[in-house]
Design a protein around this motif. Structure first.
Motif, PDB file in Angstrom:
ATOM      1  N   ARG A 113       0.806  -1.223   0.000  1.00 38.58           N
ATOM      2  CA  ARG A 113       0.000   0.000   0.000  1.00 38.58           C
ATOM      3  C   ARG A 113       0.838   1.271   0.000  1.00 38.58           C
ATOM      4  NH1 ARG A 113      -4.158  -1.585   4.783  1.00 38.58           N
ATOM      5  NH2 ARG A 113      -4.977  -3.484   3.860  1.00 38.58           N
ATOM      6  N   GLY A 114       2.122   1.133   0.281  1.00 32.37           N
ATOM      7  CA  GLY A 114       2.967   2.312   0.453  1.00 32.37           C
ATOM      8  C   GLY A 114       3.469   2.896  -0.852  1.00 32.37           C
ATOM      9  N   LYS A 115       4.036   4.082  -0.713  1.00 30.64           N
ATOM     10  CA  LYS A 115       4.639   4.781  -1.837  1.00 30.64           C
ATOM     11  C   LYS A 115       6.086   4.331  -1.960  1.00 30.64           C
ATOM     12  CE  LYS A 115       5.727   9.428  -3.332  1.00 30.64           C
ATOM     13  NZ  LYS A 115       5.752  10.836  -2.945  1.00 30.64           N
ATOM     14  N   ARG A 116       6.559   4.202  -3.193  1.00 28.24           N
ATOM     15  CA  ARG A 116       7.905   3.702  -3.467  1.00 28.24           C
ATOM     16  C   ARG A 116       8.758   4.835  -4.033  1.00 28.24           C
ATOM     17  NH1 ARG A 116       9.068  -1.518  -7.170  1.00 28.24           N
ATOM     18  NH2 ARG A 116      11.263  -1.154  -7.490  1.00 28.24           N
ATOM     19  N   ILE A 117       9.947   5.037  -3.476  1.00 25.13           N
ATOM     20  CA  ILE A 117      10.849   6.095  -3.921  1.00 25.13           C
ATOM     21  C   ILE A 117      12.234   5.504  -4.131  1.00 25.13           C
ATOM     22  CG2 ILE A 117      11.751   8.392  -3.423  1.00 25.13           C
ATOM     23  CD1 ILE A 117       9.412   8.357  -1.210  1.00 25.13           C
ATOM     24  N   ASN A 118      12.794   5.725  -5.311  1.00 25.27           N
ATOM     25  CA  ASN A 118      14.088   5.160  -5.688  1.00 25.27           C
ATOM     26  C   ASN A 118      15.236   6.104  -5.400  1.00 25.27           C
ATOM     27  OD1 ASN A 118      14.552   2.599  -6.826  1.00 25.27           O
ATOM     28  ND2 ASN A 118      13.203   3.133  -8.525  1.00 25.27           N
ATOM     29  N   GLY A 119      16.337   5.544  -4.954  1.00 29.33           N
ATOM     30  CA  GLY A 119      17.587   6.280  -4.795  1.00 29.33           C
ATOM     31  C   GLY A 119      18.702   5.497  -5.454  1.00 29.33           C
ATOM     32  N   LYS A 120      19.921   5.939  -5.279  1.00 31.40           N
ATOM     33  CA  LYS A 120      21.057   5.261  -5.899  1.00 31.40           C
ATOM     34  C   LYS A 120      21.344   3.928  -5.210  1.00 31.40           C
ATOM     35  CE  LYS A 120      25.804   6.031  -7.315  1.00 31.40           C
ATOM     36  NZ  LYS A 120      26.926   6.987  -7.354  1.00 31.40           N
ATOM     37  N   TYR A 121      21.377   3.937  -3.880  1.00 36.10           N
ATOM     38  CA  TYR A 121      21.687   2.732  -3.113  1.00 36.10           C
ATOM     39  C   TYR A 121      20.485   2.186  -2.344  1.00 36.10           C
ATOM     40  CZ  TYR A 121      26.398   4.554  -3.850  1.00 36.10           C
ATOM     41  OH  TYR A 121      27.535   5.048  -4.408  1.00 36.10           O
ATOM     42  N   ILE A 122      19.431   3.002  -2.240  1.00 34.89           N
ATOM     43  CA  ILE A 122      18.306   2.686  -1.367  1.00 34.89           C
ATOM     44  C   ILE A 122      16.993   2.761  -2.138  1.00 34.89           C
ATOM     45  CG2 ILE A 122      17.064   3.402   0.710  1.00 34.89           C
ATOM     46  CD1 ILE A 122      19.668   4.949   1.463  1.00 34.89           C
ATOM     47  N   LEU A 123      16.100   1.860  -1.784  1.00 37.69           N
ATOM     48  CA  LEU A 123      14.717   1.912  -2.240  1.00 37.69           C
ATOM     49  C   LEU A 123      13.879   2.133  -0.990  1.00 37.69           C
ATOM     50  CD1 LEU A 123      12.665   1.513  -4.512  1.00 37.69           C
ATOM     51  CD2 LEU A 123      12.797  -0.920  -4.104  1.00 37.69           C
ATOM     52  N   LEU A 124      13.105   3.220  -0.959  1.00 40.81           N
ATOM     53  CA  LEU A 124      12.343   3.583   0.232  1.00 40.81           C
ATOM     54  C   LEU A 124      10.864   3.366  -0.016  1.00 40.81           C
ATOM     55  CD1 LEU A 124      12.491   5.201   3.064  1.00 40.81           C
ATOM     56  CD2 LEU A 124      11.697   7.100   1.679  1.00 40.81           C
ATOM     57  N   LYS A 161       8.896  11.904   8.359  1.00 43.74           N
ATOM     58  CA  LYS A 161       7.577  12.336   8.819  1.00 43.74           C
ATOM     59  C   LYS A 161       7.156  11.472  10.004  1.00 43.74           C
ATOM     60  CE  LYS A 161       6.701  12.744   4.124  1.00 43.74           C
ATOM     61  NZ  LYS A 161       6.016  12.093   3.059  1.00 43.74           N
ATOM     62  N   PRO A 162       6.492  12.065  11.013  1.00 45.63           N
ATOM     63  CA  PRO A 162       6.226  11.348  12.266  1.00 45.63           C
ATOM     64  C   PRO A 162       5.238  10.184  12.168  1.00 45.63           C
ATOM     65  CG  PRO A 162       5.325  13.561  12.335  1.00 45.63           C
ATOM     66  CD  PRO A 162       6.098  13.453  11.071  1.00 45.63           C
ATOM     67  N   ASN A 163       4.190  10.276  11.399  1.00 42.59           N
ATOM     68  CA  ASN A 163       3.168   9.224  11.386  1.00 42.59           C
ATOM     69  C   ASN A 163       3.252   8.360  10.132  1.00 42.59           C
ATOM     70  OD1 ASN A 163       2.155   9.921  13.884  1.00 42.59           O
ATOM     71  ND2 ASN A 163       0.709  11.371  13.023  1.00 42.59           N
ATOM     72  N   PHE A 164       4.434   7.858   9.861  1.00 42.19           N
ATOM     73  CA  PHE A 164       4.636   6.999   8.697  1.00 42.19           C
ATOM     74  C   PHE A 164       5.465   5.786   9.096  1.00 42.19           C
ATOM     75  CE2 PHE A 164       3.299  10.655   6.369  1.00 42.19           C
ATOM     76  CZ  PHE A 164       2.873  10.185   5.142  1.00 42.19           C
ATOM     77  N   GLU A 165       5.240   4.699   8.374  1.00 42.24           N
ATOM     78  CA  GLU A 165       6.079   3.511   8.487  1.00 42.24           C
ATOM     79  C   GLU A 165       6.981   3.492   7.264  1.00 42.24           C
ATOM     80  OE1 GLU A 165       3.162   0.394   8.724  1.00 42.24           O
ATOM     81  OE2 GLU A 165       3.063   0.555  10.904  1.00 42.24           O
ATOM     82  N   TYR A 166       8.241   3.168   7.471  1.00 38.72           N
ATOM     83  CA  TYR A 166       9.229   3.179   6.397  1.00 38.72           C
ATOM     84  C   TYR A 166       9.917   1.829   6.303  1.00 38.72           C
ATOM     85  CZ  TYR A 166       8.898   8.269   6.705  1.00 38.72           C
ATOM     86  OH  TYR A 166       8.446   9.559   6.714  1.00 38.72           O
ATOM     87  N   ILE A 167      10.165   1.405   5.061  1.00 37.76           N
ATOM     88  CA  ILE A 167      11.042   0.268   4.805  1.00 37.76           C
ATOM     89  C   ILE A 167      12.141   0.773   3.889  1.00 37.76           C
ATOM     90  CG2 ILE A 167      11.302  -2.016   3.780  1.00 37.76           C
ATOM     91  CD1 ILE A 167       8.411  -2.576   4.451  1.00 37.76           C
ATOM     92  N   LEU A 168      13.371   0.538   4.271  1.00 34.19           N
ATOM     93  CA  LEU A 168      14.517   0.918   3.458  1.00 34.19           C
ATOM     94  C   LEU A 168      15.170  -0.361   2.957  1.00 34.19           C
ATOM     95  CD1 LEU A 168      14.314   3.074   6.011  1.00 34.19           C
ATOM     96  CD2 LEU A 168      16.036   4.144   4.598  1.00 34.19           C
ATOM     97  N   VAL A 169      15.206  -0.513   1.651  1.00 37.92           N
ATOM     98  CA  VAL A 169      15.745  -1.716   1.020  1.00 37.92           C
ATOM     99  C   VAL A 169      17.084  -1.355   0.375  1.00 37.92           C
ATOM    100  CG1 VAL A 169      15.334  -3.510  -0.704  1.00 37.92           C
ATOM    101  CG2 VAL A 169      13.411  -2.522   0.545  1.00 37.92           C
ATOM    102  N   ILE A 170      18.111  -2.133   0.683  1.00 35.43           N
ATOM    103  CA  ILE A 170      19.429  -1.934   0.089  1.00 35.43           C
ATOM    104  C   ILE A 170      19.404  -2.516  -1.319  1.00 35.43           C
ATOM    105  CG2 ILE A 170      21.879  -2.484   0.290  1.00 35.43           C
ATOM    106  CD1 ILE A 170      20.775  -0.719   2.552  1.00 35.43           C
ATOM    107  N   LYS A 171      19.844  -1.744  -2.298  1.00 38.77           N
ATOM    108  CA  LYS A 171      19.863  -2.206  -3.682  1.00 38.77           C
ATOM    109  C   LYS A 171      21.090  -3.086  -3.941  1.00 38.77           C
ATOM    110  CE  LYS A 171      17.427   1.288  -6.199  1.00 38.77           C
ATOM    111  NZ  LYS A 171      17.582   2.291  -7.252  1.00 38.77           N
TER     112      LYS A 171
END
Length: 116
Positions: free
Chosen positions: A16-27, A70-80
């Motif tokens: 259900r979450g939003k996906r944001i790409n980085g160089k080393y991380i997928l958030l 942001k205070p009321n969010f759950e985050y998953i950080l995935v190493i690429k």
């Protein structure tokens, strides 16, 4: 720092979450009642030494930059998987820059959506 622990919690953020790409991380981020974090490094990110180092670097970057989340969010950080290829070159500062860049882009996206 509260952690995501159950498979159900991870699946909720992934699906259900939003996906944001980085160089080393997928958030992945998902609105929730409280702030929680999960750090994931799959076998594509290298052997156990590589994955453990990646997770340690990610947890430290989160800890030192909690005020940027942001205070009321759950985050998953995935190493690429690029982490495996550049293991010797990647330092903590690279991970932190990538994380802050992702958070800055996400914040700017929100602001541009509000103004439209």
């Amino acid at each position: 720092m509260n952690k995501l622990r159950k498979n159900k919690e991870f699946n909720r953020v992934y699906n259900r979450g939003k996906r944001i790409n980085g160089k080393y991380i997928l958030l992945f981020e998902y609105r929730s009642n409280e702030q929680k974090f999960g750090v994931v490094a799959s076998k594509k990110a290298g052997n156990s030494v590589y994955r453990s180092r990646a997770k340690r670097l990610m947890r430290e970057a989160i800890r030192l930059n909690l005020e940027n989340f942001k205070p009321n969010f759950e985050y998953i950080l995935v190493i690429k998987s690029i982490f495996k290829d550049k293991f010797d070159e990647i330092k903590y500062i690279d991970i932190e820059k990538d994380l802050l860049n992702i958070l800055r882009r996400n914040r700017n996206e929100k602001n541009s959506n509000i103004s439209n």
